[in-house]
Design a protein around this motif. Structure first.
Motif, PDB file in Angstrom:
ATOM      1  N   ARG A  61     -17.026  16.267  31.255  1.00 12.77           N
ATOM      2  CA  ARG A  61     -17.114  16.671  32.664  1.00 12.77           C
ATOM      3  C   ARG A  61     -16.580  15.589  33.588  1.00 12.77           C
ATOM      4  O   ARG A  61     -15.902  15.869  34.565  1.00 12.77           O
ATOM      5  N   ARG A  64     -12.765  15.562  33.305  1.00 14.60           N
ATOM      6  CA  ARG A  64     -12.167  16.727  33.967  1.00 14.60           C
ATOM      7  C   ARG A  64     -12.104  16.512  35.475  1.00 14.60           C
ATOM      8  O   ARG A  64     -11.184  16.966  36.136  1.00 14.60           O
ATOM      9  N   GLU A  65     -13.099  15.857  35.978  1.00 15.70           N
ATOM     10  CA  GLU A  65     -13.164  15.575  37.408  1.00 15.70           C
ATOM     11  C   GLU A  65     -12.119  14.538  37.817  1.00 15.70           C
ATOM     12  O   GLU A  65     -11.484  14.645  38.860  1.00 15.70           O
TER      13      GLU A  65
END
Length: 86
Positions: A61, A64-65
């Protein structure tokens, strides 16, 4: 031959999580924060593999950010826990 291995208790899950976070680049600081304790509580009845999956999801996560992310946040760990509830 059958070998029974019991599920980790609270202290064991805390130790597993701390070792995993300390080994992850940019995540060692999370080991002593409230989100880590939330993972320990939420994984009652879970295995070390469950904790490992939550840590991996937090890293995914975060990347991905921001693909150049250097440090995970409690937000990443909390979001990963929501995806992998026990």
């Amino acid at each position: 031959v059958h070998v029974h291995i019991s599920l980790p208790n609270t202290d064991a899950r805390r130790a597993i999580l701390q070792r995993k976070l300390i080994a992850m680049p940019g995540a060692a600081h999370l080991a002593d924060l409230p989100a880590a304790e939330m993972v320990v509580s939420a994984t009652e009845g879970g295995t070390g593999a469950d904790i490992d999956n939550i840590c991996r999801e937090a890293a995914i996560r975060g990347l991905r950010e921001d693909i150049s992310l250097h440090e995970l946040s409690e937000r990443h760990l909390s979001a990963a826990l929501a995806v992998h509830p026990n």
